[in-house]
Design a protein around this motif. Structure first.
Motif, PDB file in Angstrom:
ATOM      1  N   PHE A  76     136.986 120.214 -21.265  1.00  0.00           N
ATOM      2  CA  PHE A  76     137.660 120.134 -19.956  1.00  0.00           C
ATOM      3  C   PHE A  76     138.083 121.655 -19.467  1.00  0.00           C
ATOM      4  CE2 PHE A  76     139.078 116.133 -21.985  1.00  0.00           C
ATOM      5  CZ  PHE A  76     138.475 115.143 -21.026  1.00  0.00           C
ATOM      6  N   GLY A  77     137.807 122.514 -20.262  1.00  0.00           N
ATOM      7  CA  GLY A  77     137.829 123.796 -19.623  1.00  0.00           C
ATOM      8  C   GLY A  77     139.277 124.520 -20.286  1.00  0.00           C
ATOM      9  N   PRO A  78     139.320 125.706 -20.937  1.00  0.00           N
ATOM     10  CA  PRO A  78     140.551 126.270 -21.578  1.00  0.00           C
ATOM     11  C   PRO A  78     141.480 126.458 -20.623  1.00  0.00           C
ATOM     12  CG  PRO A  78     138.663 127.902 -21.242  1.00  0.00           C
ATOM     13  CD  PRO A  78     138.122 126.580 -21.103  1.00  0.00           C
ATOM     14  N   ARG A  79     141.342 126.769 -19.463  1.00  0.00           N
ATOM     15  CA  ARG A  79     142.550 127.141 -18.564  1.00  0.00           C
ATOM     16  C   ARG A  79     143.509 125.677 -18.366  1.00  0.00           C
ATOM     17  NH1 ARG A  79     143.169 127.752 -12.272  1.00  0.00           N
ATOM     18  NH2 ARG A  79     142.636 125.374 -12.567  1.00  0.00           N
ATOM     19  N   GLU A  80     142.719 124.778 -18.053  1.00  0.00           N
ATOM     20  CA  GLU A  80     143.542 123.420 -17.716  1.00  0.00           C
ATOM     21  C   GLU A  80     144.171 122.960 -19.039  1.00  0.00           C
ATOM     22  OE1 GLU A  80     140.506 124.344 -16.594  1.00  0.00           O
ATOM     23  OE2 GLU A  80     140.851 124.163 -14.484  1.00  0.00           O
ATOM     24  N   VAL A  81     143.570 123.015 -20.307  1.00  0.00           N
ATOM     25  CA  VAL A  81     144.269 122.645 -21.298  1.00  0.00           C
ATOM     26  C   VAL A  81     145.218 123.755 -21.903  1.00  0.00           C
ATOM     27  CG1 VAL A  81     143.668 122.102 -23.817  1.00  0.00           C
ATOM     28  CG2 VAL A  81     142.027 121.339 -22.110  1.00  0.00           C
ATOM     29  N   GLY A  82     145.079 125.024 -21.394  1.00  0.00           N
ATOM     30  CA  GLY A  82     145.892 125.885 -22.116  1.00  0.00           C
ATOM     31  C   GLY A  82     147.413 125.613 -21.165  1.00  0.00           C
ATOM     32  N   VAL A  83     147.300 125.568 -19.893  1.00  0.00           N
ATOM     33  CA  VAL A  83     148.484 125.107 -19.096  1.00  0.00           C
ATOM     34  C   VAL A  83     149.219 124.016 -19.570  1.00  0.00           C
ATOM     35  CG1 VAL A  83     149.308 124.639 -16.593  1.00  0.00           C
ATOM     36  CG2 VAL A  83     147.533 126.488 -17.089  1.00  0.00           C
ATOM     37  N   ALA A  84     148.562 122.921 -19.954  1.00  0.00           N
ATOM     38  CA  ALA A  84     149.156 121.718 -20.063  1.00  0.00           C
ATOM     39  C   ALA A  84     149.727 121.923 -21.626  1.00  0.00           C
ATOM     40  CB  ALA A  84     148.010 120.531 -20.299  1.00  0.00           C
ATOM     41  N   GLY A  85     148.992 122.389 -22.459  1.00  0.00           N
ATOM     42  CA  GLY A  85     149.431 122.968 -23.816  1.00  0.00           C
ATOM     43  C   GLY A  85     150.940 123.562 -23.836  1.00  0.00           C
ATOM     44  N   LEU A  86     150.863 124.694 -22.987  1.00  0.00           N
ATOM     45  CA  LEU A  86     152.091 125.595 -22.998  1.00  0.00           C
ATOM     46  C   LEU A  86     153.131 124.734 -22.284  1.00  0.00           C
ATOM     47  CD1 LEU A  86     150.178 128.768 -21.634  1.00  0.00           C
ATOM     48  CD2 LEU A  86     151.790 128.621 -23.763  1.00  0.00           C
ATOM     49  N   LEU A  87     153.006 123.767 -21.231  1.00  0.00           N
ATOM     50  CA  LEU A  87     154.099 123.050 -20.553  1.00  0.00           C
ATOM     51  C   LEU A  87     154.689 122.045 -21.722  1.00  0.00           C
ATOM     52  CD1 LEU A  87     152.615 122.468 -16.979  1.00  0.00           C
ATOM     53  CD2 LEU A  87     154.283 124.054 -17.760  1.00  0.00           C
ATOM     54  N   VAL A  88     153.658 121.581 -22.354  1.00  0.00           N
ATOM     55  CA  VAL A  88     154.251 120.407 -23.385  1.00  0.00           C
ATOM     56  C   VAL A  88     155.154 121.333 -24.639  1.00  0.00           C
ATOM     57  CG1 VAL A  88     153.479 119.196 -25.334  1.00  0.00           C
ATOM     58  CG2 VAL A  88     152.303 118.808 -23.291  1.00  0.00           C
ATOM     59  N   GLN A  89     154.537 122.560 -24.874  1.00  0.00           N
ATOM     60  CA  GLN A  89     155.333 123.352 -25.953  1.00  0.00           C
ATOM     61  C   GLN A  89     156.799 123.757 -25.383  1.00  0.00           C
ATOM     62  OE1 GLN A  89     151.810 125.970 -26.572  1.00  0.00           O
ATOM     63  NE2 GLN A  89     152.957 125.809 -28.771  1.00  0.00           N
ATOM     64  N   ALA A  90     156.881 124.230 -23.901  1.00  0.00           N
ATOM     65  CA  ALA A  90     158.083 124.366 -23.213  1.00  0.00           C
ATOM     66  C   ALA A  90     159.075 123.290 -23.416  1.00  0.00           C
ATOM     67  CB  ALA A  90     157.823 124.476 -21.780  1.00  0.00           C
ATOM     68  N   ALA A  91     158.641 122.006 -23.134  1.00  0.00           N
ATOM     69  CA  ALA A  91     159.343 120.874 -23.236  1.00  0.00           C
ATOM     70  C   ALA A  91     159.788 120.480 -24.686  1.00  0.00           C
ATOM     71  CB  ALA A  91     158.555 119.669 -22.741  1.00  0.00           C
ATOM     72  N   ALA A  92     159.060 120.740 -25.306  1.00  0.00           N
ATOM     73  CA  ALA A  92     159.513 120.523 -26.949  1.00  0.00           C
ATOM     74  C   ALA A  92     160.505 121.559 -27.390  1.00  0.00           C
ATOM     75  CB  ALA A  92     158.078 120.856 -28.028  1.00  0.00           C
ATOM     76  N   SER A  93     160.247 122.881 -26.874  1.00  0.00           N
ATOM     77  CA  SER A  93     161.329 123.700 -27.328  1.00  0.00           C
ATOM     78  C   SER A  93     162.633 123.618 -26.737  1.00  0.00           C
ATOM     79  CB  SER A  93     160.950 125.216 -26.569  1.00  0.00           C
ATOM     80  OG  SER A  93     161.696 126.228 -26.891  1.00  0.00           O
ATOM     81  N   ALA A  94     162.712 122.860 -25.482  1.00  0.00           N
ATOM     82  CA  ALA A  94     163.888 122.729 -24.951  1.00  0.00           C
ATOM     83  C   ALA A  94     164.571 121.428 -25.344  1.00  0.00           C
ATOM     84  CB  ALA A  94     163.891 122.392 -23.452  1.00  0.00           C
ATOM     85  N   ALA A  95     163.698 120.550 -25.994  1.00  0.00           N
ATOM     86  CA  ALA A  95     164.164 119.423 -26.819  1.00  0.00           C
ATOM     87  C   ALA A  95     164.786 119.619 -27.977  1.00  0.00           C
ATOM     88  CB  ALA A  95     163.101 118.522 -27.099  1.00  0.00           C
TER      89      ALA A  95
END
Length: 410
Positions: A76-95
């Motif tokens: 799907f392209g590394p930018r799109e997957v990279g942004v999605a992964g970083l947002l998920v990690q941000a949510a996990a960090s907040a959790a």
């Protein structure tokens, strides 16, 4: 003529954005990593043994995310997957702020570990695109900045350790979360990086885990990368309990290693571009690591001043081995990976090195703390042997790739 499927060098803009994104991430990692165990023990009030066990298991589970994340980045392209992964990690960090018991800890820390396990594959795919034909040198410069960011972050984390309050740990955790969000914004600025959906020569997608020579190289690299837990886990124990050196020598060794990497990593990586050159660098890293091991062991046999000198010398030699290893690692992992599957291949390579980092502490404890001098000698032999085996395995991987290309040719 440029090889088919090879990315052309890009303008400096994307490199600057990716460099800033990775610096932000490593800065957040430097702040939070030294604090996480104490946060769960002192603030959440979990037993230390359960926290350590949970982190270890989560790290092993997280390694499985690398190849899968790499395949998604390739598709799907590394930018799109990279942004999605970083947002998920941000949510996990907040959790992490919501953790109140061991069950919640295991669930959230596993999610965090999956994100961390995916990060090398996604960042590797981004570097392969943005770095173009100069990606090995570009990655070496990033490694220097990574160390600078980690050291800077750890200094901020030290302030939190001194305060030792829920408020301080919360601020540090929010800073880690903010680093994910900032990195996501910077990666999003890269623009769409088109994926390579299949091998242009065969019309199929080759699976990295089925590439046995490449997997073998990654596992050998996983043996050599045990220099990381040797410095981070074994040496502090060895210095404090088995030598006459003052305990502040631990911090001095860490500082020396970080400074050497920041200053010299790019220089060491010069001239290491092809898989063959990378293999020879990995071969040289084995004896360097072994020599450092012997110097550190010898520090237990001498008075205080000599012990400090030997420990600093051992750290310097170990760091030389680290820098040579890092240069070889990049050249091999990027060079042996097909252009259409850089993300997946970087994920598999990260799986091999991640296994070495994960099993390193118990292996080193057994060899160096339980087995005595013979264990140290055995460790040296393992390091030299692993390095010596890399060139032949890399040649096999290159021959396998050439045969596949020949079979695909009309």
């Amino acid at each position: 003529m440029r090889a088919q499927g090879r990315p052309a060098p890009l303008s400096p803009g994307p490199r600057r954005s990716l460099t800033a994104a990775l610096f932000a991430r490593y800065l957040g990692t430097g702040v939070w990593t030294p604090l996480q165990v104490l946060f769960f023990v002192r603030i959440v009030d979990l037993p230390t043994s359960r926290v350590v066990a949970g982190l270890t298991v989560a790290s092993l589970v997280g390694l499985l995310a690398g190849p899968a994340a790499g395949r998604l980045a390739d598709r799907f392209g590394p930018r799109e997957v990279g942004v999605a992964g970083l947002l998920v990690q941000a949510a996990a960090s907040a959790a992490l702020l919501t953790v109140r018991d061991f069950t919640g800890f295991v669930v959230v820390i596993a999610l965090v570990a999956l994100g961390k396990g995916a990060f090398p594959a996604i960042s590797g795919a981004l570097i392969a695109h943005v770095g173009g034909e100069d990606k090995v040198q570009y990655r070496a410069r990033l490694y220097s900045l990574q160390n600078l960011a980690m050291v800077s972050g750890s200094l901020l984390g030290g302030i939190v350790l001194q305060l030792d309050s829920r408020t301080g740990y919360t601020v540090a955790l929010l800073a880690d979360m903010a680093s994910y969000l900032l990195a996501a914004v910077l990666v999003a600025r890269l623009g769409h990086l088109p994926p390579h959906p299949q091998d242009p020569g065969t019309g199929t997608r080759r699976r990295a885990l089925a590439d046995r020579p490449f997997v073998a190289v990654s596992l050998l690299a996983g043996v050599l990368v045990m220099f990381e837990p040797f410095l981070a886990v074994l040496m502090p124990v060895w210095i404090a309990e088995h030598t006459q050196a003052p305990r502040w020598t631990v911090s001095l060794c860490f500082a020396l290693s970080s400074v050497l990497v920041v200053v010299f990593q790019s220089r060491v990586a010069r001239g290491v571009e092809t898989p063959g050159e990378g293999a020879r660098a990995l071969r040289r890293s084995g004896p360097a690591i072994a020599a450092a091991v012997l110097l550190v062991h010898a520090a237990a046999q001498v008075p205080q001043t000599a012990a400090v000198a030997l420990l600093l010398a051992g750290t310097a030699v170990l760091t030389v081995g680290e820098m040579v290893f890092t240069a070889g690692e990049y050249a091999v992992s990027f060079g042996l990976a097909p252009a259409h599957a850089q993300g997946e291949y970087q994920g598999v390579f990260g799986l091999g090195t991640g296994l070495g980092t994960a099993v390193g502490p118990p292996v080193l404890s057994t060899l160096c703390l339980a087995a005595g001098p013979l264990g140290w000698i055995a460790l040296c032999g393992v390091m030299v042997g692993a390095g010596a085996a890399v060139p032949s395995v890399v040649r096999l991987a290159e021959r396998d790739t050439a045969e596949r290309a020949g079979a695909a040719a009309p």
